[in-house]
Write a protein that holds these residues in place. Structure first.
Motif, PDB file in Angstrom:
ATOM      1  N   THR A   1       0.762  -1.249   0.000  1.00  0.00           N
ATOM      2  CA  THR A   1       0.000   0.000   0.000  1.00  0.00           C
ATOM      3  C   THR A   1       0.799   1.310   0.000  1.00  0.00           C
ATOM      4  O   THR A   1       0.217   2.367  -0.173  1.00  0.00           O
ATOM      5  CB  THR A   1      -0.916   0.046   1.247  1.00  0.00           C
ATOM      6  OG1 THR A   1      -0.110  -0.188   2.404  1.00  0.00           O
ATOM      7  CG2 THR A   1      -2.020  -0.980   1.172  1.00  0.00           C
TER       8      THR A   1
ATOM      9  N   PHE B   1     -10.901   4.427   7.500  1.00  0.00           N
ATOM     10  CA  PHE B   1     -10.181   3.202   7.144  1.00  0.00           C
ATOM     11  C   PHE B   1     -11.119   2.216   6.493  1.00  0.00           C
ATOM     12  O   PHE B   1     -12.313   2.203   6.769  1.00  0.00           O
ATOM     13  CB  PHE B   1      -9.616   2.533   8.400  1.00  0.00           C
ATOM     14  CG  PHE B   1      -8.580   3.359   9.104  1.00  0.00           C
ATOM     15  CD1 PHE B   1      -7.228   3.073   8.981  1.00  0.00           C
ATOM     16  CD2 PHE B   1      -8.953   4.440   9.899  1.00  0.00           C
ATOM     17  CE1 PHE B   1      -6.261   3.833   9.622  1.00  0.00           C
ATOM     18  CE2 PHE B   1      -7.997   5.210  10.548  1.00  0.00           C
ATOM     19  CZ  PHE B   1      -6.651   4.894  10.408  1.00  0.00           C
TER      20      PHE B   1
ATOM     21  N   THR C   1      -9.749  -4.496   5.200  1.00  0.00           N
ATOM     22  CA  THR C   1      -9.344  -5.248   4.003  1.00  0.00           C
ATOM     23  C   THR C   1      -9.831  -6.696   4.043  1.00  0.00           C
ATOM     24  O   THR C   1      -9.681  -7.417   3.065  1.00  0.00           O
ATOM     25  CB  THR C   1      -7.810  -5.276   3.880  1.00  0.00           C
ATOM     26  OG1 THR C   1      -7.282  -5.891   5.064  1.00  0.00           O
ATOM     27  CG2 THR C   1      -7.232  -3.895   3.697  1.00  0.00           C
TER      28      THR C   1
ATOM     29  N   ASP D   1      -0.679  -1.182  12.246  1.00  0.00           N
ATOM     30  CA  ASP D   1      -0.294  -1.166  10.826  1.00  0.00           C
ATOM     31  C   ASP D   1      -0.031  -2.573  10.263  1.00  0.00           C
ATOM     32  O   ASP D   1       0.781  -2.751   9.364  1.00  0.00           O
ATOM     33  CB  ASP D   1       0.893  -0.223  10.588  1.00  0.00           C
ATOM     34  CG  ASP D   1       2.054  -0.536  11.496  1.00  0.00           C
ATOM     35  OD1 ASP D   1       2.043  -1.639  12.073  1.00  0.00           O
ATOM     36  OD2 ASP D   1       2.970   0.299  11.621  1.00  0.00           O
TER      37      ASP D   1
ATOM     38  N   GLY E   1      -1.982  -4.205   8.458  1.00  0.00           N
ATOM     39  CA  GLY E   1      -2.524  -4.348   7.104  1.00  0.00           C
ATOM     40  C   GLY E   1      -3.998  -4.697   7.081  1.00  0.00           C
ATOM     41  O   GLY E   1      -4.616  -4.730   6.025  1.00  0.00           O
TER      42      GLY E   1
ATOM     43  N   TYR F   1      -6.430  -2.873   8.522  1.00  0.00           N
ATOM     44  CA  TYR F   1      -7.160  -1.629   8.254  1.00  0.00           C
ATOM     45  C   TYR F   1      -6.301  -0.720   7.389  1.00  0.00           C
ATOM     46  O   TYR F   1      -5.159  -0.424   7.743  1.00  0.00           O
ATOM     47  CB  TYR F   1      -7.501  -0.913   9.570  1.00  0.00           C
ATOM     48  CG  TYR F   1      -8.350  -1.761  10.485  1.00  0.00           C
ATOM     49  CD1 TYR F   1      -9.716  -1.877  10.275  1.00  0.00           C
ATOM     50  CD2 TYR F   1      -7.773  -2.455  11.551  1.00  0.00           C
ATOM     51  CE1 TYR F   1     -10.500  -2.672  11.111  1.00  0.00           C
ATOM     52  CE2 TYR F   1      -8.544  -3.242  12.390  1.00  0.00           C
ATOM     53  CZ  TYR F   1      -9.911  -3.347  12.164  1.00  0.00           C
ATOM     54  OH  TYR F   1     -10.673  -4.131  12.987  1.00  0.00           O
ATOM     55  N   LEU F   2      -6.852  -0.281   6.289  1.00  0.00           N
ATOM     56  CA  LEU F   2      -6.101   0.569   5.372  1.00  0.00           C
ATOM     57  C   LEU F   2      -6.670   1.981   5.428  1.00  0.00           C
ATOM     58  O   LEU F   2      -7.867   2.190   5.183  1.00  0.00           O
ATOM     59  CB  LEU F   2      -6.240   0.001   3.948  1.00  0.00           C
ATOM     60  CG  LEU F   2      -5.591   0.795   2.825  1.00  0.00           C
ATOM     61  CD1 LEU F   2      -4.075   0.832   2.994  1.00  0.00           C
ATOM     62  CD2 LEU F   2      -5.954   0.172   1.471  1.00  0.00           C
TER      63      LEU F   2
ATOM     64  N   ARG G   1      -4.991   4.086  -3.057  1.00  0.00           N
ATOM     65  CA  ARG G   1      -5.614   3.316  -1.970  1.00  0.00           C
ATOM     66  C   ARG G   1      -7.119   3.178  -2.124  1.00  0.00           C
ATOM     67  O   ARG G   1      -7.700   2.166  -1.742  1.00  0.00           O
ATOM     68  CB  ARG G   1      -5.296   3.972  -0.629  1.00  0.00           C
ATOM     69  CG  ARG G   1      -3.841   3.787  -0.287  1.00  0.00           C
ATOM     70  CD  ARG G   1      -3.606   4.236   1.102  1.00  0.00           C
ATOM     71  NE  ARG G   1      -2.233   3.991   1.478  1.00  0.00           N
ATOM     72  CZ  ARG G   1      -1.784   4.113   2.701  1.00  0.00           C
ATOM     73  NH1 ARG G   1      -2.600   4.478   3.667  1.00  0.00           N
ATOM     74  NH2 ARG G   1      -0.527   3.881   2.976  1.00  0.00           N
TER      75      ARG G   1
ATOM     76  N   THR H   1      -3.716  -4.977  -4.402  1.00  0.00           N
ATOM     77  CA  THR H   1      -2.737  -4.033  -3.865  1.00  0.00           C
ATOM     78  C   THR H   1      -2.646  -2.854  -4.815  1.00  0.00           C
ATOM     79  O   THR H   1      -3.229  -2.885  -5.902  1.00  0.00           O
ATOM     80  CB  THR H   1      -1.339  -4.683  -3.795  1.00  0.00           C
ATOM     81  OG1 THR H   1      -0.816  -4.776  -5.135  1.00  0.00           O
ATOM     82  CG2 THR H   1      -1.389  -6.076  -3.188  1.00  0.00           C
TER      83      THR H   1
END
Ligand code: SER
Length: 595
Positions: free
Chosen positions: A82, A181, A184, A198, A200, A202-203, A237, A246
């Protein structure tokens, strides 16, 4: 699953905010203008600092755009799913107009409504500022999310470390934010995993900053004269949130990765999944945007040129792992130019320069590697017969002096039955990094973003210098860049040769005469067409859109510019050029002071 394209998202975003009465402002260069607080444009708000501080914006109080940005915080981390060094930021701003309520509602509407992105509500999570000794807890944002129907379990309060944005340098506008967020779908990494983690799961896709404070040079937070909203959403994103996968699965990277695959001998590797492919794609995309900028940055050992050099050399290094031949990175760059030229025409306009510089840097790097190899042999010879470990200091010297990447030293060492003391190398590296970071902070402290008296005076002097240069050297002189600290101005302009001493002194005399005449500085707003008709100069037109601000200094100079400036040139003192040198091919650089 429906797959969205980058074009669709760009236009949906702009259309949405146009429907909320925002004016679209064109995006600025990746090299900041007159802003010494950072090397690159890292966020859409950066070119807007004067307006966040209260200058009226010619397009009004509600503006929106897509801003090309570069963040080089940690290029060693590139290659994950990301993070990108170059990215496009979708941003909308309230310059002293609407505040939390509208901002939060519109974000929600854009993300969830059927007409716009239609993201399922269950996938969205939110963070808000928990409050501290300086600024209170943001209960208002929390309630606003709840009112929209967000489940309380999807909202968490976070500390300043997570939910405060800015300033870009050490001083400037800043404020608490609320971040959005997307889940994912990955497993939680632990019981306590939440959007601040972090891992991955929650983006972060969108940040709404409530910019109502100014951090001053004493570290205090004082209220701004107006309450602003500054939002930023990463284009790459959002595509990940909508399409899955991705950032490398988006259409933005498709042709670039295809090109790398074509040039490499790794035919069985899936380009979107390979870290080597990803790094090359990311770095060449960024390098292409830096080289494609009209400011004329080329690889060097300082400032933006240094970052550019690192990106290119790192990409070359990885391209060697894929057995891509010399000239390959220039071909990859062509794929970047093809993909982006319809949105960023300067890439196509500067195509020859981009290709030429990439090839030149590849040749230089080749030479460096050859020299480094000789030094490497010397290091091996110097080692005590009993040891098979190359000390960290020698490995660091290879890196620092010969630009020899540590991975290469390690590889060569292995071939010869040696190892590298990597811990000691890393210690040296850290020491060096800290030193250069301090240097950079020192260097970029203060400046126009602070609107200090010194920088404002130097900014007006820049206009006088620009006009004086045109009078002495002719109308072919055009501004290429400007950077102001509290001590000096730096001005880059197009001109093909070194200035003669008598030309320098003539320029000084003209500027000092304009100061002596105590000319009045006035600013007017007009359309770009009117400004051109009136003979206003100023290269950076595309940043301003339809209505522009024009600063006139008596009858002496007329220039399109965002300001701020002094009221009378008499405030400037005495102007002196301290240096005249080449900046890059066809571009000269002047440094000057006011005494
Ligand atoms: N300036 C904020 C950010 O970069 C919002 O645009 O996240």
């Amino acid at each position: 699953m429906r797959q969205y394209t980058s074009e669709e998202i760009r236009s949906k975003y702009l259309d949405f905010f146009k429907s909320k009465n925002h004016q679209v402002i064109p995006n600025a260069s990746v090299i900041p203008e007159n802003d010494p607080t950072s090397l690159f444009t890292t966020a859409g708000m950066q070119p807007l600092v004067p307006y966040l501080l209260g200058e009226p914006h010619p397009q009004g109080k509600r503006v929106v755009n897509v801003q090309r940005c570069i963040r080089t915080g940690d290029i060693e981390e590139i290659g994950d799913d990301t993070h990108c060094t170059f990215f496009e930021m979708l941003g909308n701003w309230s310059l002293g107009d609407y505040f939390k309520k509208e901002s939060i509602r519109w974000s929600w509407e854009f993300l969830t409504s059927e007409e716009w992105l239609h993201i399922p509500k269950e996938r969205l999570f939110f963070t808000v500022f928990a409050g501290d000794q300086d600024v209170q807890r943001d209960e208002e944002s929390y309630s606003l999310w709840l009112d929209l129907g967000v489940d309380a379990e999807h909202i968490s309060f976070q500390s300043k470390e997570h939910n405060w944005w800015g300033p870009v340098g050490s001083t400037g506008p800043c404020g608490p934010d609320t971040e959005i967020f997307i889940d994912t779908g990955k497993e939680k990494c632990s019981e306590s995993c939440d959007p601040s983690c972090d891992c991955g799961k929650y983006l972060e896709i969108w940040n709404n900053v409530f910019m109502e404070y100014y951090k001053n040079d004493k570290g205090e937070f004082t209220p701004l004269s107006q309450k602003n909203v500054d939002t930023g959403m990463g284009l790459e994103r959002v595509l990940v949130a909508l399409n899955g996968g991705t950032v490398y699965n988006t259409d933005l990277f498709e042709e670039i990765l295809k090109k790398i695959h074509e040039l490499s001998d790794q035919k069985d590797v899936k380009p979107t999944e390979s870290k080597d492919f990803r790094i090359i794609a990311d770095h060449i995309r960024t390098a292409t945007f830096i080289l494609g900028d009209p400011k004329g940055i080329t690889p060097s050992n300082v400032d933006q040129g240094y970052v550019l050099r690192r990106l290119i050399r790192r990409a070359i290094r990885y391209s060697k792992l894929l057995n891509i031949e010399e000239g390959g990175i220039a071909q990859i760059s062509q794929a970047v130019i093809e993909k982006y030229s319809s949105v960023y025409p300067e890439l196509n306009e500067n195509r020859d320069k981009i290709i030429q510089e990439l090839n030149l840097e590849e040749q230089k790097f080749g030479k460096t590697i050859r020299q480094g190899l000789k030094e490497f042999e010397k290091v091996i010879k110097r080692l005590d017969e009993k040891t098979t470990v190359i000390d960290g200091a020698s490995a660091f010297k290879l890196y620092d002096t010969y630009g020899f990447p540590i991975e290469l030293t390690q590889e060569l060492a292995t071939e010869k039955g040696f190892t590298v003391d990597i811990n000691e190398y890393q210690e040296r590296f850290e020491e060096h990094r800290k030193k250069s970071q301090k240097g950079a902070e020192q260097k970029f402290k203060g400046g126009l973003a602070d609107h200090t008296e010194e920088t404002t005076r130097l900014h007006t002097a820049t206009h006088l210098l620009h006009e004086a240069l045109r009078r002495v050297l002719g109308d072919s002189v055009e501004q290429r860049g400007s950077n102001i600290t509290s001590k000096r101005l730096r001005f880059d302009f197009s001109f093909g040769r070194k200035l003669l001493p008598e030309e320098i002194s003539e320029v000084e005399t003209i500027v000092n005469q304009a100061i002596k005449d105590d000319l009045t500085v006035v600013n007017q707003e007009m359309t770009l067409e009117e400004a051109k008709q009136q003979g206003a100069i100023g290269l950076f037109e595309s940043k301003y859109g339809e209505i522009v601000k024009v600063y006139s200094i008596g009858e002496f100079s007329k220039e399109v510019c965002g300001g701020p400036h002094v009221k009378h040139t008499g405030e400037l003192g005495t102007f002196k050029i301290t240096k005249e040198e080449s900046s890059s091919s066809g571009v000269r650089r002047i440094k000057a002071v006011l005494k």
